[in-house]
Motif scaffolding. Structure first.
Motif, PDB file in Angstrom:
ATOM      1  N   UNK A  80      40.570  19.389  28.100  1.00 23.56           N
ATOM      2  CA  UNK A  80      40.526  17.991  28.140  1.00 23.56           C
ATOM      3  C   UNK A  80      41.796  17.191  28.673  1.00 23.56           C
ATOM      4  N   UNK A  81      42.964  17.983  28.756  1.00 26.88           N
ATOM      5  CA  UNK A  81      44.151  17.507  29.329  1.00 26.88           C
ATOM      6  C   UNK A  81      44.408  17.230  30.780  1.00 26.88           C
ATOM      7  N   UNK A  82      44.092  18.172  31.327  1.00 28.38           N
ATOM      8  CA  UNK A  82      44.381  17.755  32.983  1.00 28.38           C
ATOM      9  C   UNK A  82      43.663  16.364  33.377  1.00 28.38           C
ATOM     10  N   UNK A  83      42.438  15.682  33.101  1.00 32.03           N
ATOM     11  CA  UNK A  83      42.087  14.391  33.419  1.00 32.03           C
ATOM     12  C   UNK A  83      43.099  13.419  32.993  1.00 32.03           C
ATOM     13  N   UNK A  84      43.758  13.677  31.921  1.00 28.63           N
ATOM     14  CA  UNK A  84      44.800  12.630  31.270  1.00 28.63           C
ATOM     15  C   UNK A  84      45.997  12.483  32.103  1.00 28.63           C
ATOM     16  N   UNK A  85      46.261  13.673  33.023  1.00 31.69           N
ATOM     17  CA  UNK A  85      47.629  13.576  33.775  1.00 31.69           C
ATOM     18  C   UNK A  85      47.511  12.391  34.677  1.00 31.69           C
TER      19      UNK A  85
END
Ligand SMILES: C[S@@+](CC[C@H](N)C(=O)[O-])C[C@H]1O[C@@H](n2cnc3c(N)ncnc32)[C@H](O)[C@@H]1O
Length: 283
Positions: free
Chosen positions: A17-22
Motif C-alpha cells: 500500500x506504500x508505493x502509491x502514497x509516494x
C-alpha cells in the motif's frame, strides 16, 4: 523531484500500500506516516480505497474525515477548508492572551469561519477557564456552516454559527473580531506555488481573495465598535492596507508564525486589553 526506483522498491518491501502514497507525498518517511494514520483511523476494508484516493492527491484530512485543531479533532469534509497549523498557532496565542488577561464577558465575532476551528477552540478553552463570553461565527458557504454546526454539536459549543456574507453583515456590538479570510490573490493561486492537492480539492472560494476582504473586515470592526482585531494574511501589502485604513487611535502590528512567515495583522485601541502585545512588529 522524481522518486527513485530504489525508494519505490524499499516502499514495496514494507507494504504494497506504500508505493502509491509516494506520488502525493514524495517521501518514504511521509508516506509511511500517512499509511500508519490510514491504518489506525479507518477499517481494514477501507485502506485500499483510501490509498487510491490519496494517490490522486485527495487531501488526507478529507479521507480520514478529521483534522486535529488544539485538543479537538474537527470534522473536515470536501467543500470546507482544512484548518491549518498556522491558524491553530495564532488562535492558541489569542486564547492564552484572553485567559491571562481574564477577558470576562468578551464578545467575539469570527468572520469566514469554515469548519468553525477558531471560535470552537476559543469557546471550549474559555469555558474550561471559567471565562464568560459570547461568540458568533459567520461564513458565506452553507456547506461550511453545516460542517461548523456538526463540529459545534460534537464539542457541545455555545458558538452561534450563521450563514452570512461578510460584505452585507448587519452591525452588532463585538469586542474582538477574528478572521482567516480568503487571501491568496488569483495570480498566485494559479501559479505552481499552491500545492496540487489544494488547488484540485479545496474550495477556491475559501482561498482566493485579497485586499477587498481586509477593507471589509476593517469596516466590520468599525461597524461593530470592536476594539481589538486579528486577521490572518499572507502578504505584507495586506498588512499595510489594514494599517492605512484604520484611524490613528489604533495600534497596528504584525505577527509571524513559527516558520518565520508573516501570518497576522493585529489591531487594538484598547489600552487595557491590547492584543497587539502579541505582535513581533508594530507598524
Ligand atoms: C481561508 S478559509 C478559512 C476557514 C477557517 N476560518 C480556517 O481558518 O480554517 C476562508 C473562509 O471564508 C469563507 N468566505 C469566503 N467569502 C466570504 C464572504 N464574502 N463572507 C463570509 N465568508 C466568506 C469561505 O467560505 C471559507 O470558509
Amino acid at each position: 523531484m522524481r522518486i527513485s526506483p530504489k525508494t519505490i522498491r524499499e516502499a514495496r518491501q514494507i507494504s504494497r500500500l506504500l508505493p502509491p502514497l509516494l506520488r502525493p507525498t514524495r517521501s518514504l518517511e511521509v508516506a509511511t506516516q500517512e499509511l500508519s494514520w490510514i491504518k489506525r483511523e479507518l477499517p481494514k476494508s477501507a485502506w485500499k480505497n483510501a490509498v487510491l484516493q490519496r494517490m490522486n492527491h485527495t487531501p488526507l484530512q478529507y479521507i480520514l474525515g478529521t483534522q486535529p485543531f488544539g485538543d479537538m479533532d474537527l470534522i473536515t469534509k470536501p467543500g470546507v477548508l482544512i484548518p491549518r497549523w498556522e491558524t491553530e498557532e495564532w488562535a492558541v496565542k489569542v486564547l492564552d492572551f484572553l485567559i491571562s488577561n481574564s477577558a470576562n464577558n468578551i464578545r467575539i465575532l469570527d468572520a469566514c469561519t469554515g469548519t468553525g476551528c477558531i471560535p470552537l477552540l476559543l469557546n471550549s478553552q474559555l469555558q474550561k477557564a471559567g471565562i464568560p463570553h459570547t461568540i458568533k461565527a459567520i461564513d458565506i458557504s452553507p456547506r461550511a456552516i453545516e460542517i461548523a454546526n456538526e463540529n459545534s454539536t460534537k464539542y457541545s459549543s455555545t458558538v452561534e454559527f450563521e450563514q452570512q456574507n461578510l460584505f452585507t453583515l448587519k452591525p452588532e456590538p463585538f469586542d474582538l473580531v477574528t478572521s482567516n479570510p480568503p487571501y491568496i490573490p488569483m495570480k498566485d493561486y494559479l501559479s505552481t506555488e499552491v500545492e496540487k492537492s489544494v488547488r484540485r480539492y479545496e474550495p477556491k472560494e475559501a482561498l482566493i481573495g485579497d485586499l477587498e476582504f481586509y477593507t471589509q473586515l476593517v469596516h466590520t470592526v468599525d461597524d461593530c465598535d470592536a476594539d481589538n482585531f486579528i486577521f490572518e494574511l499572507g502578504y505584507q501589502t495586506q498588512a499595510e492596507h489594514v494599517k492605512r485604513l484604520v484611524s490613528s487611535e489604533w495600534t497596528v502590528g504584525t505577527l509571524n508564525d513559527s516558520a518565520g512567515n508573516l501570518r497576522c495583522v493585529i489591531g487594538s485601541k484598547n489600552m487595557e486589553l491590547n492584543l497587539t502585545s502579541l505582535c513581533n512588529t508594530i507598524m
